[in-house]
Design an enzyme around this catalytic site. Structure first.
Site, PDB file in Angstrom:
ATOM      1  N   LYS A  79     -28.493 -60.180 -43.267  1.00 46.54           N
ATOM      2  CA  LYS A  79     -28.412 -59.154 -42.213  1.00 46.54           C
ATOM      3  C   LYS A  79     -29.456 -59.450 -41.142  1.00 46.54           C
ATOM      4  O   LYS A  79     -30.606 -59.787 -41.458  1.00 46.54           O
ATOM      5  CB  LYS A  79     -28.668 -57.777 -42.846  1.00 46.54           C
ATOM      6  CG  LYS A  79     -28.558 -56.614 -41.866  1.00 46.54           C
ATOM      7  CD  LYS A  79     -28.775 -55.285 -42.601  1.00 46.54           C
ATOM      8  CE  LYS A  79     -28.637 -54.084 -41.679  1.00 46.54           C
ATOM      9  NZ  LYS A  79     -28.824 -52.805 -42.410  1.00 46.54           N
ATOM     10  N   SER A 167     -25.360 -49.567 -41.630  1.00 40.85           N
ATOM     11  CA  SER A 167     -25.703 -50.537 -40.625  1.00 40.85           C
ATOM     12  C   SER A 167     -25.496 -51.987 -41.063  1.00 40.85           C
ATOM     13  O   SER A 167     -25.506 -52.872 -40.224  1.00 40.85           O
ATOM     14  CB  SER A 167     -27.157 -50.345 -40.219  1.00 40.85           C
ATOM     15  OG  SER A 167     -28.021 -50.564 -41.320  1.00 40.85           O
ATOM     16  N   SER A 191     -26.985 -47.342 -45.538  1.00 43.42           N
ATOM     17  CA  SER A 191     -26.628 -48.591 -44.856  1.00 43.42           C
ATOM     18  C   SER A 191     -26.155 -49.717 -45.755  1.00 43.42           C
ATOM     19  O   SER A 191     -25.530 -50.665 -45.278  1.00 43.42           O
ATOM     20  CB  SER A 191     -27.812 -49.099 -44.022  1.00 43.42           C
ATOM     21  OG  SER A 191     -27.945 -48.337 -42.849  1.00 43.42           O
TER      22      SER A 191
END
Lengths: 477, 477
Positions: A79, A167, A191
């Site tokens: 990420k 996210s 997330s």
């Protein structure tokens, strides 16, 4: 092999490589082909340098068999709020400037402030994975600093008209789409778990601070946690080994559902759950009961009703500290929400902040005690399947219910996109296997007390086998 | 100016620059001359590029007066566990490789693992300071990862045969020696306050998480705090402004000691305090009383007696997580203590870890309540003046007493070099002004409840004026 390499789990790939049936290069080429075929539809990557991937894969193939590390050749998506450095001495072309640029693996946080930023440093988690033989594949999309709900370009691999969640959008979508077997996410609210459910994969948020967060962008020190995506519970155990996760008691080698005691944690907003989420929970309970598990319904003590409000207060206050550097250097490039944190637009007092911080701290051992009575506690990962649209990574209404899948706050300060369980530091695993009205995947979460991560993974293997086989959803990408 | 620029405080330098009496370049040259004269004796720097400093200073002088930021030209030393990047586009020579190398400002943590490591990234704190006009001067020495007590090469500016303290050795010594007006430190135990006392300067550890720790090496997430050194309390207020520290109530504009209520916090190990520490505390009390302050002696509730033991448990457990990356990648380059953390040689259970973590959390509001009854609470910064030798940054016996200046643990798990007050997240200021039997400086600490930082600084100004004028020690370097 009947399956193509990109379809395999990490555990399966390790087996193939160890058996000499697959080279890391061939494996990497299979993944890159998958990405080439699918990237236009899914758009999971913030940064991917195909030549760099092949170069790393070739280097891994050169490592003598006796010197190979436990994750040898396993592709991992990172990420893009987690630092990655390029390979030292990797020269991509004879043009020195271009070589320099190309050998960097930037970290950009989905923020214009950090476009083309290339800190030559690996996050602690990435350093461990790299040294363990992993093939650090590239960077995956995120919402801005993993701190807003505005979606990146990424689409749900199971329906391009729907969000992959956020996210950790790109890591969730990439693992769900068979582009990599393992992805790194982060979680401050939901997330990691939400994209896990939306993309039909396993998601694991370990106990807070059981894994270093060095080199991972800070939103809230007391809430942020690294998270993992995989397509099997066994793969999560591989990662738990590499990160030296250890409970006080060894986890059961072969946990059996029969006779085990589970609990379901509903809340006063249960009536608001979507039909998909409700059906998934019902099916989960009936599948476990059919296998001989005992399941009871529990509630948390009433004095914890404000937990989500406390959590929202802590998060807003922590955002005030976390984004001051970007606010100071280049405020105009920071989204309105984050500017609002720094300017404390909600005028949260220090007293309120400390009351919230201390009240959550006091709740942790209370909730641990409750959780410790069960093999695991079931709670919805999300209220329903991934909603339509990619502008938002999860609608407020949906997230409200997800949040309150554990505890519901009546306070007006409660922010629906925040999940109080995160504040409690407990490990959580999303188990895929169910489906919503539109055929999209839905997961159910298992929760255990802090530092019962290995126990929870053992339970997740057994439960996952059942949910995946009989939950009703099959991966079809 | 009668004083040379290097002798000025930051507040004074700002005034001179604003008045057009001093350029940043002239100021930087004065500091560099001081360093040239003194570096052999003090050795505070882990990295210093004189040409880079001058280049930055010249660039700052080019900024139009109307566009200057609040710390315009103020030189700041950065402890070498905090990321700093070089200046973008700074070309030092025509040799491109050399230029590249020279424009980096490495971050090395006093660890062979990171020799010549140059992450191109500023810590959040450094980004804020740089944007505020500060002249990021160079990197100062530290113990390994700010996590051991083995001293770096640095010597006490007031006696080269004595330690400057640690782990923020270089920043403490550089500020104490007039080589820079401001230094960044960090504190997990007593790493900011102890060098503050040993070097005769102000040291400020703000409330935990009131300032971002992004880009600062992690030892313990729940304990680590950025710290500041300066030679006046007014300078600390400049920093508090830049970092947007804000209490709920505005701090008094002109705090007066007369009629104010203070407390002294002694403990059962008070008899072990050194003659210097004891005399400093006595003198502090008598000076404040002579000015009309009310002072009473207080104790903490008995149920907090194990606080230092809890703190040691948390720290060891957090070290297990924090140093796994270095352990995994290059264990042989990690000191024995840190390997011991990762290998959990003390066999601390997860249950003990959580009990300690939760117990400290429960103690925080209790101690805040006690502290809130006073303008500030006085407690020894250290038991005595800096000990002889530079091998250790503070002896166990000394630190034991410093630690227990607040609370004493009878538990055998108690580690003497750890200070429980750190775990309570409260702000602390070391006020210099006293001296030990050998003429070395000693400070006294003021403590206030969490998020009363500005209040504490206001009190520190008034108290500092008194202690510096009449405490008996005068800076003589």
């Amino acid at each position: 092999m009947t399956a193509e390499p990109h379809q395999l789990t990490a555990t399966e790939v390790l087996h193939e490589i160890k058996a000499g049936k697959l080279t890391v290069e061939a494996y990497a080429r299979s993944l890159l082909k998958r990405i080439n075929d699918r990237d236009e539809a899914v758009q999971a990557w913030a940064y991917l340098d195909r030549d760099h991937v092949i170069s790393q894969a070739k280097a891994l193939d050169q490592v003598p068999v006796s010197e190979r590390d436990p994750l040898h050749g396993i592709a991992i998506a990172v990420k893009d709020v987690i630092y990655t450095k390029g390979e030292k001495n990797f020269v991509f072309s004879t043009d020195r400037n271009r070589a320099k640029r190309k050998s960097d693996m930037p970290t950009q946080f989905n923020s214009p402030i950090y476009v083309d930023d290339a800190p030559q440093v690996d996050a602690g988690s990435v350093a461990i994975l790299r040294k363990s033989g992993a093939l650090i594949f590239g960077k995956t999309t995120t919402t801005e600093f993993a701190a807003t709900t505005v979606g990146p370009k990424t689409r749900n691999p199971h329906d391009p008209n729907r969000t992959p969640g956020g996210s950790s959008s790109g890591s969730g979508a990439a693992v769900g789409d068979l582009q990599v077997p393992i992805g790194l996410g982060t979680q401050t609210g939901g997330s990691t778990i939400r994209p896990g459910s939306y993309n039909g994969i396993y998601a694991f948020k370990p106990t807070w601070n059981s894994i270093t967060r060095e080199g991972q962008k800070i939103y809230s020190l007391i809430l942020d946690t690294l998270g993992f995506y995989a397509r099997s519970a066994a793969d999560l155990d591989l990662l738990a080994d590499v990160f030296a996760l250890a409970d006080d008691k060894p986890a059961p080698l072969d946990f059996g559902v029969k006779g085990a005691k589970f609990a379901v944690l509903k809340t006063m907003v249960w009536p608001q759950i979507g039909s998909g989420g409700s059906a998934a929970m019902e099916k989960a309970v009936s599948l476990l009961r059919a296998r001989g598990a005992e399941i009871e319904e529990i509630e948390l003590p009433e004095h914890l009703n404000d937990l989500p409000a406390w959590r929202a207060t802590v998060l807003d206050s922590d955002g005030r500290t976390a984004f001051l550097p970007e606010y100071t250097t280049t405020k105009h490039n920071l989204s309105e929400d984050l500017v609002g944190h720094v300017e404390n637009v909600k005028t949260i007092s220090r007293k309120a902040q400390l009351d919230a911080f201390d009240s959550i701290a006091a709740a942790r051992p209370v909730v641990d005690d409750i959780l410790s009575k069960y093999a695991a506690v079931l709670t919805p990962s999300v209220p329903d399947e991934a909603p339509l649209g990619i502008e938002k990574t999860g609608s407020a209404a949906f997230c409200l219910i997800w949040t309150v899948s554990v505890i519901f706050a009546r306070s007006v300060r409660f922010e629906p996109q925040l999940t109080p369980i995160q504040a409690l530091h407990t490990p959580v695993v999303n188990i895929p296997g169910f489906k919503g009205d539109n055929g999209m995947p839905i997961g159910v979460s298992l929760v255990a007390p802090r530092y019962h991560d290995r126990h929870l993974l053992a339970v997740s293997r057994a439960v996952g086998d059942i949910f995946e086989a009989e939950g009703g959803w099959k991966r079809d990408v």
